[in-house]
Design a protein around this motif. Structure first.
Motif, PDB file in Angstrom:
ATOM      1  N   UNK A  14       0.836  -1.206   0.000  1.00  0.00           N
ATOM      2  CA  UNK A  14       0.000   0.000   0.000  1.00  0.00           C
ATOM      3  C   UNK A  14       0.868   1.252   0.000  1.00  0.00           C
ATOM      4  N   UNK A  15       1.963   1.187   0.760  1.00  0.00           N
ATOM      5  CA  UNK A  15       2.885   2.330   0.797  1.00  0.00           C
ATOM      6  C   UNK A  15       3.524   2.529  -0.579  1.00  0.00           C
ATOM      7  N   UNK A  16       3.832   1.437  -1.244  1.00  0.00           N
ATOM      8  CA  UNK A  16       4.395   1.534  -2.582  1.00  0.00           C
ATOM      9  C   UNK A  16       3.425   2.165  -3.564  1.00  0.00           C
ATOM     10  N   UNK A  17       2.161   1.790  -3.466  1.00  0.00           N
ATOM     11  CA  UNK A  17       1.150   2.366  -4.352  1.00  0.00           C
ATOM     12  C   UNK A  17       1.022   3.873  -4.118  1.00  0.00           C
ATOM     13  N   UNK A  18       1.061   4.263  -2.831  1.00  0.00           N
ATOM     14  CA  UNK A  18       0.988   5.680  -2.505  1.00  0.00           C
ATOM     15  C   UNK A  18       2.163   6.444  -3.106  1.00  0.00           C
ATOM     16  N   UNK A  19       3.338   5.847  -3.045  1.00  0.00           N
ATOM     17  CA  UNK A  19       4.511   6.481  -3.648  1.00  0.00           C
ATOM     18  C   UNK A  19       4.336   6.651  -5.155  1.00  0.00           C
TER      19      UNK A  19
ATOM     20  N   UNK B  60       3.888  10.168  -7.663  1.00  0.00           N
ATOM     21  CA  UNK B  60       5.123  10.357  -8.431  1.00  0.00           C
ATOM     22  C   UNK B  60       6.334  10.439  -7.502  1.00  0.00           C
ATOM     23  N   UNK B  61       6.314   9.618  -6.463  1.00  0.00           N
ATOM     24  CA  UNK B  61       7.399   9.485  -5.492  1.00  0.00           C
ATOM     25  C   UNK B  61       7.647  10.761  -4.691  1.00  0.00           C
ATOM     26  N   UNK B  62       6.581  11.502  -4.460  1.00  0.00           N
ATOM     27  CA  UNK B  62       6.694  12.705  -3.641  1.00  0.00           C
ATOM     28  C   UNK B  62       6.243  12.488  -2.205  1.00  0.00           C
TER      29      UNK B  62
ATOM     30  N   UNK C  64      13.410   4.777  -2.077  1.00  0.00           N
ATOM     31  CA  UNK C  64      12.537   4.764  -3.258  1.00  0.00           C
ATOM     32  C   UNK C  64      12.312   6.162  -3.813  1.00  0.00           C
ATOM     33  N   UNK C  65      12.156   7.133  -2.936  1.00  0.00           N
ATOM     34  CA  UNK C  65      11.940   8.505  -3.400  1.00  0.00           C
ATOM     35  C   UNK C  65      13.175   9.017  -4.140  1.00  0.00           C
ATOM     36  N   UNK C  66      14.354   8.627  -3.658  1.00  0.00           N
ATOM     37  CA  UNK C  66      15.578   9.057  -4.327  1.00  0.00           C
ATOM     38  C   UNK C  66      15.752   8.353  -5.675  1.00  0.00           C
ATOM     39  N   UNK C  67      15.410   7.066  -5.718  1.00  0.00           N
ATOM     40  CA  UNK C  67      15.611   6.274  -6.937  1.00  0.00           C
ATOM     41  C   UNK C  67      14.453   6.359  -7.918  1.00  0.00           C
TER      42      UNK C  67
ATOM     43  N   UNK D 235      11.817   4.610  -7.827  1.00  0.00           N
ATOM     44  CA  UNK D 235      11.467   3.227  -8.106  1.00  0.00           C
ATOM     45  C   UNK D 235      11.174   2.498  -6.804  1.00  0.00           C
ATOM     46  N   UNK D 236      10.516   1.349  -6.908  1.00  0.00           N
ATOM     47  CA  UNK D 236      10.041   0.631  -5.733  1.00  0.00           C
ATOM     48  C   UNK D 236      10.915  -0.544  -5.299  1.00  0.00           C
TER      49      UNK D 236
END
Length: 203
Positions: free
Chosen positions: A87-92, A96-98, A174-177, A179-180
């Motif tokens: 779920x956290x990944x989907x939110x990211x 757009x990883x913000x 993930x926010x830096x890359x 990607x998940x």
């Protein structure tokens, strides 16, 4: 001015905290983002920005606690934590990883008001206490499920702290890359540790 306006402003502040941090969450930006009347700030939050941020932290605590409790109830400790990572990944991805965690923002950033003045010690401590209570609540929810599945209470608390720390650290990677992969990898390792603890307790 209705309580609906207040709720809208609190939710908007939580979203801005997650994306822009404490310094980027000004009262002016909350009003603009939520399309609420400027005067509603003073009406609902006579304590100003600090009161609004504390309310946003409390809202995040309640919302995430409810999600955690549901996922753990439906899927058990390991499956529930895996679902929380997903779920956290989907939110990211959706942000757009913000989007980070508004509670973490309050825990690691020093509060300043909109005039960029440092707070008094009581204000700073009040916000830290709110953030800490959220983390304690989430840790307790995870630990309680592990304990229900046989894990010793002390180890359950340590594992729950690891879950929260690992998730937030993975989110930063993930926010830096953009990607998940880090979140997926950490979820796998955390799940292995949790399952090992459960298996040991049942042996």
């Amino acid at each position: 001015m209705t309580s609906g306006t207040r709720d809208k402003m609190v939710a908007g502040a939580a979203e801005l905290l997650s994306r822009r941090g404490m310094h980027g969450t000004s009262l002016r930006e909350v009003v603009r983002h939520t399309e609420t009347p400027r005067g509603s700030i003073g009406y609902h939050f006579p304590g100003g920005k600090a009161q609004l941020i504390e309310a946003a932290v409390r809202l995040a605590q309640q919302d995430i606690s409810a999600i955690l409790e549901r996922l753990l109830r439906e899927h058990g400790a390991v499956g529930g934590v895996r679902a929380a990572f997903a779920l956290r990944g989907k939110s990211l991805q959706d942000s757009c990883f913000e989007a980070g965690c508004p509670v973490l923002v309050v825990a690691v950033e020093r509060y300043t008001d909109d005039a960029r003045e440092a707070p008094d010690a009581n204000t700073q401590q009040q916000l830290l206490d709110a953030a800490n209570q959220a983390f304690v609540d989430w840790q307790g929810i995870i630990a309680a499920q592990l304990a229900r599945e046989g894990v010793d209470a002390a180890r359950a608390q340590r594992l729950a702290a690891l879950v929260l720390s690992a998730m937030e650290g993975a989110v930063a990677l993930c926010r830096a890359a953009l990607g998940l992969q880090a979140l997926d990898d950490v979820a796998d390792e955390v799940a292995l540790l949790m399952q090992s603890a459960i298996d040991e307790a049942r042996a």
